[in-house]
Design a protein around this motif. Sequence first.
Motif, PDB file in Angstrom:
ATOM      1  N   ALA A  61       0.826  -1.206   0.000  1.00  0.00           N
ATOM      2  CA  ALA A  61       0.000   0.000   0.000  1.00  0.00           C
ATOM      3  C   ALA A  61       0.859   1.255   0.000  1.00  0.00           C
ATOM      4  CB  ALA A  61      -0.921   0.003   1.217  1.00  0.00           C
ATOM      5  N   THR A  62       1.969   1.210   0.751  1.00  0.00           N
ATOM      6  CA  THR A  62       2.873   2.360   0.804  1.00  0.00           C
ATOM      7  C   THR A  62       3.507   2.617  -0.558  1.00  0.00           C
ATOM      8  OG1 THR A  62       3.374   1.955   3.136  1.00  0.00           O
ATOM      9  CG2 THR A  62       4.926   3.325   1.904  1.00  0.00           C
ATOM     10  N   ILE A  63       3.991   1.564  -1.200  1.00  0.00           N
ATOM     11  CA  ILE A  63       4.635   1.715  -2.512  1.00  0.00           C
ATOM     12  C   ILE A  63       3.636   2.225  -3.550  1.00  0.00           C
ATOM     13  CG2 ILE A  63       5.639   0.431  -4.437  1.00  0.00           C
ATOM     14  CD1 ILE A  63       7.153  -1.256  -2.421  1.00  0.00           C
ATOM     15  N   VAL A  64       2.418   1.674  -3.556  1.00  0.00           N
ATOM     16  CA  VAL A  64       1.406   2.111  -4.522  1.00  0.00           C
ATOM     17  C   VAL A  64       1.017   3.565  -4.275  1.00  0.00           C
ATOM     18  CG1 VAL A  64      -0.962   1.779  -5.311  1.00  0.00           C
ATOM     19  CG2 VAL A  64       0.520  -0.202  -4.954  1.00  0.00           C
ATOM     20  N   ALA A  65       0.893   3.941  -2.999  1.00  0.00           N
ATOM     21  CA  ALA A  65       0.557   5.330  -2.674  1.00  0.00           C
ATOM     22  C   ALA A  65       1.618   6.281  -3.214  1.00  0.00           C
ATOM     23  CB  ALA A  65       0.406   5.497  -1.169  1.00  0.00           C
ATOM     24  N   PHE A  66       2.895   5.913  -3.059  1.00  0.00           N
ATOM     25  CA  PHE A  66       3.967   6.762  -3.579  1.00  0.00           C
ATOM     26  C   PHE A  66       4.027   6.713  -5.102  1.00  0.00           C
ATOM     27  CE2 PHE A  66       6.262   6.477   0.692  1.00  0.00           C
ATOM     28  CZ  PHE A  66       5.884   7.780   1.029  1.00  0.00           C
ATOM     29  N   LEU A  67       3.605   5.596  -5.699  1.00  0.00           N
ATOM     30  CA  LEU A  67       3.539   5.531  -7.162  1.00  0.00           C
ATOM     31  C   LEU A  67       2.536   6.545  -7.707  1.00  0.00           C
ATOM     32  CD1 LEU A  67       3.739   1.707  -7.953  1.00  0.00           C
ATOM     33  CD2 LEU A  67       5.326   3.478  -8.733  1.00  0.00           C
ATOM     34  N   THR A  68       1.426   6.769  -6.988  1.00  0.00           N
ATOM     35  CA  THR A  68       0.459   7.775  -7.447  1.00  0.00           C
ATOM     36  C   THR A  68       1.043   9.174  -7.360  1.00  0.00           C
ATOM     37  OG1 THR A  68      -0.624   8.131  -5.282  1.00  0.00           O
ATOM     38  CG2 THR A  68      -1.450   6.328  -6.653  1.00  0.00           C
ATOM     39  N   PRO A 397      10.603   8.975  -4.163  1.00  0.00           N
ATOM     40  CA  PRO A 397      10.086   8.314  -2.955  1.00  0.00           C
ATOM     41  C   PRO A 397       9.881   6.812  -3.143  1.00  0.00           C
ATOM     42  CG  PRO A 397       8.900  10.352  -3.359  1.00  0.00           C
ATOM     43  CD  PRO A 397       9.723  10.074  -4.589  1.00  0.00           C
ATOM     44  N   THR A 398       9.378   6.423  -4.315  1.00  0.00           N
ATOM     45  CA  THR A 398       9.165   5.007  -4.598  1.00  0.00           C
ATOM     46  C   THR A 398      10.489   4.255  -4.649  1.00  0.00           C
ATOM     47  OG1 THR A 398       7.242   5.645  -5.922  1.00  0.00           O
ATOM     48  CG2 THR A 398       8.035   3.381  -6.150  1.00  0.00           C
ATOM     49  N   ILE A 399      11.481   4.852  -5.317  1.00  0.00           N
ATOM     50  CA  ILE A 399      12.810   4.235  -5.393  1.00  0.00           C
ATOM     51  C   ILE A 399      13.406   4.089  -4.002  1.00  0.00           C
ATOM     52  CG2 ILE A 399      15.187   4.594  -6.185  1.00  0.00           C
ATOM     53  CD1 ILE A 399      13.948   5.958  -8.687  1.00  0.00           C
ATOM     54  N   ALA A 400      13.291   5.149  -3.192  1.00  0.00           N
ATOM     55  CA  ALA A 400      13.830   5.101  -1.828  1.00  0.00           C
ATOM     56  C   ALA A 400      13.157   4.013  -1.007  1.00  0.00           C
ATOM     57  CB  ALA A 400      13.665   6.462  -1.156  1.00  0.00           C
ATOM     58  N   GLU A 401      11.841   3.909  -1.118  1.00  0.00           N
ATOM     59  CA  GLU A 401      11.106   2.881  -0.380  1.00  0.00           C
ATOM     60  C   GLU A 401      11.530   1.489  -0.830  1.00  0.00           C
ATOM     61  OE1 GLU A 401       8.342   1.264   2.328  1.00  0.00           O
ATOM     62  OE2 GLU A 401       9.080   3.311   2.133  1.00  0.00           O
ATOM     63  N   TYR A 402      11.669   1.308  -2.131  1.00  0.00           N
ATOM     64  CA  TYR A 402      12.086   0.008  -2.659  1.00  0.00           C
ATOM     65  C   TYR A 402      13.502  -0.344  -2.198  1.00  0.00           C
ATOM     66  CZ  TYR A 402      13.626  -3.526  -5.985  1.00  0.00           C
ATOM     67  OH  TYR A 402      14.138  -4.667  -6.541  1.00  0.00           O
ATOM     68  N   LEU A 403      14.410   0.626  -2.235  1.00  0.00           N
ATOM     69  CA  LEU A 403      15.800   0.379  -1.830  1.00  0.00           C
ATOM     70  C   LEU A 403      15.883  -0.039  -0.367  1.00  0.00           C
ATOM     71  CD1 LEU A 403      17.659   3.315  -3.640  1.00  0.00           C
ATOM     72  CD2 LEU A 403      17.844   0.864  -4.152  1.00  0.00           C
ATOM     73  N   GLN A 405      13.441  -1.382   1.486  1.00  0.00           N
ATOM     74  CA  GLN A 405      12.823  -2.692   1.671  1.00  0.00           C
ATOM     75  C   GLN A 405      13.710  -3.811   1.112  1.00  0.00           C
ATOM     76  OE1 GLN A 405       8.711  -3.165   0.587  1.00  0.00           O
ATOM     77  NE2 GLN A 405       8.100  -1.183   1.410  1.00  0.00           N
ATOM     78  N   THR A 406      14.483  -3.514   0.074  1.00  0.00           N
ATOM     79  CA  THR A 406      15.330  -4.534  -0.555  1.00  0.00           C
ATOM     80  C   THR A 406      16.637  -4.737   0.203  1.00  0.00           C
ATOM     81  OG1 THR A 406      14.416  -3.994  -2.727  1.00  0.00           O
ATOM     82  CG2 THR A 406      16.478  -5.219  -2.687  1.00  0.00           C
ATOM     83  N   THR A 407      17.271  -3.626   0.603  1.00  0.00           N
ATOM     84  CA  THR A 407      18.590  -3.710   1.237  1.00  0.00           C
ATOM     85  C   THR A 407      18.525  -3.694   2.756  1.00  0.00           C
ATOM     86  OG1 THR A 407      18.939  -1.305   1.259  1.00  0.00           O
ATOM     87  CG2 THR A 407      19.581  -2.505  -0.737  1.00  0.00           C
ATOM     88  N   GLY A 408      17.409  -3.210   3.297  1.00  0.00           N
ATOM     89  CA  GLY A 408      17.278  -3.134   4.751  1.00  0.00           C
ATOM     90  C   GLY A 408      18.037  -1.986   5.390  1.00  0.00           C
ATOM     91  N   THR A 409      18.540  -1.048   4.573  1.00  0.00           N
ATOM     92  CA  THR A 409      19.311   0.070   5.115  1.00  0.00           C
ATOM     93  C   THR A 409      19.106   1.312   4.272  1.00  0.00           C
ATOM     94  OG1 THR A 409      21.538   0.895   5.570  1.00  0.00           O
ATOM     95  CG2 THR A 409      21.325  -0.729   3.814  1.00  0.00           C
ATOM     96  N   THR A 410      19.188   2.480   4.919  1.00  0.00           N
ATOM     97  CA  THR A 410      19.065   3.743   4.190  1.00  0.00           C
ATOM     98  C   THR A 410      20.360   4.129   3.483  1.00  0.00           C
ATOM     99  OG1 THR A 410      19.572   4.924   6.243  1.00  0.00           O
ATOM    100  CG2 THR A 410      17.238   4.684   5.646  1.00  0.00           C
ATOM    101  N   ASN A 411      21.433   3.360   3.696  1.00  0.00           N
ATOM    102  CA  ASN A 411      22.692   3.650   3.000  1.00  0.00           C
ATOM    103  C   ASN A 411      22.508   3.604   1.481  1.00  0.00           C
ATOM    104  OD1 ASN A 411      24.032   3.930   5.424  1.00  0.00           O
ATOM    105  ND2 ASN A 411      24.830   1.835   5.443  1.00  0.00           N
ATOM    106  N   SER A 412      21.647   2.707   1.035  1.00  0.00           N
ATOM    107  CA  SER A 412      21.400   2.590  -0.402  1.00  0.00           C
ATOM    108  C   SER A 412      20.723   3.850  -0.938  1.00  0.00           C
ATOM    109  CB  SER A 412      20.533   1.363  -0.694  1.00  0.00           C
ATOM    110  OG  SER A 412      19.335   1.408   0.067  1.00  0.00           O
ATOM    111  N   VAL A 413      19.858   4.459  -0.131  1.00  0.00           N
ATOM    112  CA  VAL A 413      19.207   5.709  -0.542  1.00  0.00           C
ATOM    113  C   VAL A 413      20.234   6.833  -0.607  1.00  0.00           C
ATOM    114  CG1 VAL A 413      17.355   7.341  -0.041  1.00  0.00           C
ATOM    115  CG2 VAL A 413      17.072   4.940   0.570  1.00  0.00           C
ATOM    116  N   THR A 414      21.153   6.856   0.332  1.00  0.00           N
ATOM    117  CA  THR A 414      22.217   7.857   0.329  1.00  0.00           C
ATOM    118  C   THR A 414      23.054   7.764  -0.945  1.00  0.00           C
ATOM    119  OG1 THR A 414      22.337   7.868   2.753  1.00  0.00           O
ATOM    120  CG2 THR A 414      24.258   8.696   1.555  1.00  0.00           C
ATOM    121  N   VAL A 415      23.381   6.548  -1.362  1.00  0.00           N
ATOM    122  CA  VAL A 415      24.141   6.358  -2.602  1.00  0.00           C
ATOM    123  C   VAL A 415      23.354   6.875  -3.803  1.00  0.00           C
ATOM    124  CG1 VAL A 415      25.121   4.633  -4.170  1.00  0.00           C
ATOM    125  CG2 VAL A 415      25.459   4.409  -1.700  1.00  0.00           C
ATOM    126  N   TYR A 416      22.084   6.536  -3.861  1.00  0.00           N
ATOM    127  CA  TYR A 416      21.217   6.979  -4.957  1.00  0.00           C
ATOM    128  C   TYR A 416      21.163   8.505  -5.041  1.00  0.00           C
ATOM    129  CZ  TYR A 416      16.594   8.355  -6.794  1.00  0.00           C
ATOM    130  OH  TYR A 416      15.554   8.978  -7.438  1.00  0.00           O
TER     131      TYR A 416
END
Length: 458
Positions: A61-68, A397-403, A405-416
């Motif tokens: 639901a969170t990912i779909v909400a951010f997709l909108t 926001p969708t990319i950040a949420e996916y990263l 959920q996939t990596t389990g860390t916000t470090n991946s968002v920092t790299v992005y």
Amino acid sequence: MTTQSEFQTLSDAAADKEHRRVAAATIIGTTIEWYDYFLYAMAAGLVFKELMFSNLDGPAATIVAFLTVGLSFLFRPLGAFLAGHFGDKVGRRKVLMITLMMMGGATALIGLLPTYESIGILAPTLLIILRIVQGISAGGEWGGAVLMAVEHAPVKNRGLFGSFPQIGVPGGLLLASAVLAFMSKIAPGDAFMQWGWRIPFLLSVILIVVGAVIRHGVEESPVFREMEKLQEKESAPVATLFREHWKLVAVAALIFAGNSAVGYMTTGGYIQNYATDPGGPVGLSRGDVLWAVTGSAALWLVFTLFAGWLSDRIGRRSSYIVGFILQFGGVLAVFPLVNQATPMSFFLGIALLTLGLGLTYGQQAAMYAELFPASIRFSGVSISYAIGAIVGGAFAPTIAEYLVQTTGTTNSVTVYLSIMTLIGLGCVLALKDRSGIPLGPEHEKQQWESPIRGVTKV
């Protein structure tokens, strides 16, 4: 009998009055537009994921909400194409009035929507349609607002005047965050989810009236009036733009992408959702997060205004370089501070981020206006902005949420976000500084010279 000096004084006074009117119209008008736009983005993570997508499980639901939220960006180029064409053909002012009505009307209707529990799949369907209308409006709004500001401005203050519509972004975020935070106090807990969230959307009706009255009193851009006088308008400005200036559109779009990917961590609602998620690592209250975002938006506004002023002193290019360097530092600091899970560390993290965001945004209006020839300027700035918004902010926001959920860390968002910041910096370095270039149609030959380093033909 009026002497020459008295006439000049009267002319200067009239010009100053018009400048103040334009400043008020661009600041208030764009603040209202972005209030509407960001209100949806924040509600997506705080409200819509539960009320409009309750048929999905939590993470989905969170990912779909951010997709909108991101979906509307795909329609911003349509708004930019339409507004660019008509803005270069019939004027900047008329387009601005139409986009204001479209944005405000869609926002007010969102406040009246039934939930998924009441009408099923029709609820998110109507929500998405109204969000698309917001996207079309946002795509057309920005170009008209910045050209009204920059083309009215004295040459030496072009960056400062151009920052007026730019502060509508942090201004809209501040207003949206403050109203939502206020409603969370008036209608706490379940009351906020039942009816409290609707009030900020319905307030848009009042804001539309205010914005329309103010914009109605502003004269058309002097550059467009001169184009009409000289009959220098392009018959197909969008086609000319892509045939002759596609490289410049790409570079300009990537500069904004470098800013918007980072900016949409807050304006797109991601950090608000991340910090308030009761099952997440931060778990702050909705009120603490909204007030912190409100405070950071106030700082963002100040830094944006400062960036416009600074660019008049050291040039658009130099001020951008400083801004992207500071933004890179903010990207590295934000999540380590947010993850300390205290209201003060959360505020400090997003406040540091706003320093670079402001200094890579305030000068954008003046720089974009100086990049494109007068006859296709509305199309150029609008379409470059819309494409940059898609590449950078649309699905950040969708990319950040996916990263996460996939990596389990916000470090991946920092790299992005670091990569996007460096892309923006690289594109700035590829441009020449055109600060102060004449903007009128009589100087089109000079304006057509390529501002890209090493490129003789645009």
